[in-house]
Design a protein around this motif. Structure first.
Motif, PDB file in Angstrom:
ATOM      1  N   LYS A 127      18.780 -29.828  15.934  1.00 30.20           N
ATOM      2  CA  LYS A 127      17.372 -29.518  15.727  1.00 30.20           C
ATOM      3  C   LYS A 127      16.668 -30.491  14.837  1.00 30.20           C
ATOM      4  O   LYS A 127      15.658 -31.030  14.990  1.00 30.20           O
ATOM      5  CB  LYS A 127      17.026 -27.926  15.667  1.00 30.20           C
ATOM      6  N   SER A 128      17.491 -30.465  13.704  1.00 26.82           N
ATOM      7  CA  SER A 128      16.713 -31.278  12.493  1.00 26.82           C
ATOM      8  C   SER A 128      16.826 -32.536  13.114  1.00 26.82           C
ATOM      9  O   SER A 128      15.962 -33.606  12.503  1.00 26.82           O
ATOM     10  CB  SER A 128      17.500 -31.032  11.242  1.00 26.82           C
ATOM     11  N   THR A 129      17.833 -33.147  13.496  1.00 23.27           N
ATOM     12  CA  THR A 129      17.933 -34.565  14.072  1.00 23.27           C
ATOM     13  C   THR A 129      16.809 -34.933  14.951  1.00 23.27           C
ATOM     14  O   THR A 129      16.172 -35.936  14.765  1.00 23.27           O
ATOM     15  CB  THR A 129      19.163 -34.842  14.896  1.00 23.27           C
ATOM     16  N   MET A 163       9.237 -30.337   6.326  1.00 24.97           N
ATOM     17  CA  MET A 163      10.651 -30.610   6.161  1.00 24.97           C
ATOM     18  C   MET A 163      11.462 -29.154   5.860  1.00 24.97           C
ATOM     19  O   MET A 163      11.024 -28.513   5.179  1.00 24.97           O
ATOM     20  CB  MET A 163      10.952 -31.765   5.246  1.00 24.97           C
ATOM     21  N   GLN A 164      12.674 -29.272   6.477  1.00 21.79           N
ATOM     22  CA  GLN A 164      13.760 -28.041   6.069  1.00 21.79           C
ATOM     23  C   GLN A 164      14.050 -28.283   4.643  1.00 21.79           C
ATOM     24  O   GLN A 164      14.141 -27.273   3.950  1.00 21.79           O
ATOM     25  CB  GLN A 164      15.019 -28.208   6.954  1.00 21.79           C
ATOM     26  N   TYR A 165      14.316 -29.517   4.077  1.00 21.17           N
ATOM     27  CA  TYR A 165      14.734 -29.707   2.864  1.00 21.17           C
ATOM     28  C   TYR A 165      13.806 -30.730   2.053  1.00 21.17           C
ATOM     29  O   TYR A 165      14.058 -31.735   1.889  1.00 21.17           O
ATOM     30  CB  TYR A 165      15.873 -29.876   2.541  1.00 21.17           C
ATOM     31  N   LEU A 218       7.959 -28.117  12.656  1.00 21.47           N
ATOM     32  CA  LEU A 218       7.976 -27.428  11.475  1.00 21.47           C
ATOM     33  C   LEU A 218       9.701 -26.836  11.756  1.00 21.47           C
ATOM     34  O   LEU A 218       9.875 -26.186  12.485  1.00 21.47           O
ATOM     35  CB  LEU A 218       7.156 -25.796  11.492  1.00 21.47           C
ATOM     36  N   ASP A 219      10.382 -27.527  10.673  1.00 24.28           N
ATOM     37  CA  ASP A 219      11.711 -27.312  10.901  1.00 24.28           C
ATOM     38  C   ASP A 219      12.175 -26.154   9.824  1.00 24.28           C
ATOM     39  O   ASP A 219      12.248 -26.432   8.524  1.00 24.28           O
ATOM     40  CB  ASP A 219      12.302 -28.801  10.448  1.00 24.28           C
ATOM     41  N   GLU A 220      12.453 -25.402  10.322  1.00 26.16           N
ATOM     42  CA  GLU A 220      13.023 -23.933   9.619  1.00 26.16           C
ATOM     43  C   GLU A 220      11.997 -23.489   8.613  1.00 26.16           C
ATOM     44  O   GLU A 220      12.482 -23.328   7.309  1.00 26.16           O
ATOM     45  CB  GLU A 220      14.424 -24.128   9.140  1.00 26.16           C
ATOM     46  N   THR A 221      10.918 -23.691   8.554  1.00 23.08           N
ATOM     47  CA  THR A 221       9.951 -23.515   7.701  1.00 23.08           C
ATOM     48  C   THR A 221       9.831 -21.765   7.267  1.00 23.08           C
ATOM     49  O   THR A 221       9.648 -21.447   6.206  1.00 23.08           O
ATOM     50  CB  THR A 221       8.233 -23.698   8.253  1.00 23.08           C
TER      51      THR A 221
HETATM   52 MG    MG Z   1      18.342 -28.357  10.746  1.00 22.53          MG
END
Ligand code: MG
Ligand code: ATP
Lengths: 250, 382
Positions: free
Chosen positions: A46-48, A90-92, A171-174
């Motif tokens: 997913k993040s990819t 971003m997730q991080y 929105l990555d795991e916001t």
């Molecule tokens: Mg991820």
């Protein structure tokens, strides 16, 4: 009306053992105003997908294309993509030494709008967006993400979403790491920005909780680097009850 | 006595180099009494003797005739018969002693009354194998600003004596805006009077080899010193800063803040910050900080805080030292917000160095330095 098309996307990363395939043929089309939720197990890519849309140099597209209103996104640099209207929360989010939030926001706004915002209106706009997100105004004088708690970093991402007004937001795991109140505040922020600007949303999440606030039009189940099933909001509820077993073992 | 030394690798003193408390160091105007430049000497461990271009050994000429001044401070030429000559300090290394021996006539800059305009001392193209001796003095209750503006090409061994009179407030700004091949050593000794304040700002941007050693010694209670520095080392540039605060008496305050950026192959910086709190220095309040930002591979920053504490009765004593990288993830984050790579780097470097630059308080000077920083950034931008 804007259109983001992802067609047969294959992506790999460089590892010590050579390139490793992570995305294996992703097809996805998002229009302005639509909200697409992506749910899937850890490590499914997913993040990819999110990073590849934004243009992170770590990921290599081996096949397929990404088009924004027909323009080839893969030929654009990271900053060109952002200026073309793509936004990734971003997730991080990383800490940036020496750069204050206020300086960063103004520079980003100037880059994306192509001209510096009028100073008075801008300061007011930032202040209002921060107060909506229940962010203390002294965040503007702190360095970007430096010493921010996990939840504060996520609010800061959504603050940027509100101010930069993209065409599409990924929105990555916001929602990860947010307490119940923060989840509501951040979700309202996303909805407010979406109502104001009518952008399309690609929402990556592990939890149906956030979908109570941000209503998806479509839900995609992401497994082993591609979309395994698509449906409406009811699919999210079923995933929550049953997990991913039936896809993973299929 | 306790000597606090950070133990992490890269910060600790290497094997074979004796640890010496700072006040045991030899002080002498005679070059022959000093050890030759050698990597086994703590003072010279980061620098190659050749990099000094002979400043430690060659016959040097006094550059005093090439120095121009402008501003409200009184200017005069003095020699060793002047009671202020050698009052703030004596050479602690061979290059400084060599310069001292050559510059037998010094330029004395005296600040009296309230001077709101800065006095600028321009050291422009002083020549190869040159030496200079400056004495900056603020009289009791005076206020003023003195700018040492080093530009052009040179190899110069310099001494700056700074006498901060009782109850006075003095700002001394030393700019190293040299052209590419310059070699510069500068020992800057400050002697701080009762309730006196010194703000000392070092900005090192140009030059091939630059080594600035600001020293502040408190002589009466109530003194305050701020030693600020910023530097930007480009390809093959060596910039070294060694600060020393001697808390010899009670109830004085010192703050040391040095921040540097490095970019390009062979960009090299050193910061050594010594603070000595002597037995008599009860009520001392001191903090020193050094931060470095590495913009590319192939650059190296050394950062060595040394705090020696001989009394427990102090207000506070601390240090912080960190070197961070501006890496691909930082760049990606800023680019993902529409900012192009060069602007992203600018944003980070400007933000980082500005904390010190904005302390200068002279707009035209700040603008000029920001331009020099921009030029440096654009130079080896990839
Ligand atoms: Mg991820
Ligand atoms: N440099 C690398 N070397 C090897 N594998 C990698 C590398 N980078 C990423 N991967 C792998 O790629 C896969 C996809 O990672 P990705 O971060 O996209 O997953 P995700 O779906 O976002 O997971 P999560 O839900 O935990 O955030 C993971 O199995 C990960 O280990």
């Amino acid at each position: 009306m804007a259109l983001l098309q992802i067609k047969n996307l294959h992506v790999s990363v460089e590892t010590e053992q050579g390139p490793k395939a992570i995305l294996r043929g992703v097809d996805l089309t998002i229009r302005s105003g639509e909200t697409h939720a992506i749910m899937g197990p850890n490590g499914s890519g997913k993040s990819t997908l999110a990073y590849t849309i934004a243009g992170h140099p770590k990921y290599t597209v081996t096949e397929g294309e990404i088009l924004l209103d027909g323009e080839n996104v893969l030929e654009m640099s990271v900053d060109e993509r952002a200026r073309a209207g793509l936004f990734l929360a971003m997730q991080y989010p990383v800490e940036i030494p020496g750069v204050t939030v206020s300086n960063f926001l103004r520079t980003a706004k100037t880059a994306i709008a192509g001209e510096a915002p009028a100073i008075r209106g801008w300061v007011g706009e930032v202040r209002e967006a921060m107060s909506n997100l229940k962010m203390d105004s002294d965040f503007t004088e702190r360095n970007v993400n430096e010493g921010f708690s996990g939840g504060e970093k996520k609010r800061h991402e959504i603050l940027q979403l509100e101010l930069l007004k993209p065409k599409f937001a990924v929105l990555d795991e916001t929602d990860s790491g947010l307490d119940v109140d923060a989840l509501r505040i951040v979700s309202e922020g996303v909805n407010r920005a979406k109502d104001a600007n009518g952008f399309g949303v690609l929402l990556i999440t592990h939890y149906t909780r956030i979908l109570n606030y941000i209503k998806p039009d479509f839900v995609h189940v992401f497994v082993a680097g591609k979309i395994a099933e698509e449906g409406g909001p009811e699919l999210a509820a079923r995933l929550e009850a049953e997990g991913y077993d039936r896809y993973v073992n299929a | 006595m306790e000597i606090v030394r950070p133990g992490s690798t890269g910060h600790s003193h290497g094997a074979g180099i004796p640890i010496q408390t700072r006040n045991e160091r030899l002080r002498s105007a005679n070059p022959a009494e000093h050890n030759a430049v050698s990597k086994t000497d703590e003072q010279w461990r980061y620098l190659d003797a050749e990099a000094l271009g002979g400043l430690d050994s060659a016959l040097l000429g006094n550059a005093i005739d090439s120095i121009q001044t402008q501003g409200p401070a009184a200017i005069e030429r003095v020699d060793a018969t002047d009671s202020d000559f050698g009052r703030a300090g004596l050479p602690e290394d061979v290059a400084t002693a060599n310069g001292w021996a050559a510059a037998t006539t010094a330029l004395k800059i005296t600040v009296s009354g309230e001077q709101s305009e800065p006095t600028t001392v321009s050291i422009a193209n002083p020549g190869k194998h040159s030496a200079a001796h400056l004495i900056i003095k603020s009289e009791a209750f005076a206020r003023g600003v003195v700018v040492l503006d080093h530009t052009g090409d040179a190899s110069i061994a310099e001494t700056v004596e700074i006498l901060v009179g009782d109850e006075s407030e003095l700002t001394v700004i030393s700019l190293q805006d040299w052209s590419e091949s310059a070699v510069h050593t500068s020992a800057q000794f400050a002697r701080i009077g009762r309730n006196a304040k010194l703000k000392h700002i070092v900005v090192s941007l140009g030059g091939k080899t630059v080594r600035i050693s600001p020293t502040a010694e408190f002589t009466a209670p109530g003194g305050e010193v701020e030693l600020l520095g910023t530097y930007f080392a480009g390809e093959k540039q060596f910039l070294e800063h060694r600060s020393y605060v001697d808390h010899a008496v009670a109830n004085c305050k010192s703050r040391v803040t040095y921040k540097g950026a490095l970019q390009g192959d062979g960009a090299r910086t050193v910061w050594v910050g010594d603070v000595l709190i002597r037995q008599a220095a009860e009520g001392t309040d001191t903090y020193e900080l050094n931060r470095n930002l590495l913009l590319t591979d192939g650059a190296r920053a050394d950062s060595v805080p040394n705090l020696e504490i001989e009394t427990g009765e102090i207000e506070g004593a601390g240090h912080a030292s960190a070197s961070g990288r501006f890496d691909d993830e930082h760049l990606f984050y800023l680019q993902a917000r529409g900012i192009n790579p060069l602007d992203a780097k600018r944003l980070v470097v400007r933000g980082f160095l500005n904390e010190v630059i904005q302390q200068i308080g002279i707009e035209s000077l700040e603008a000029r330095l920001n331009e020099s920083i921009e030029a440096e950034l654009a130079r080896s931008n990839n």
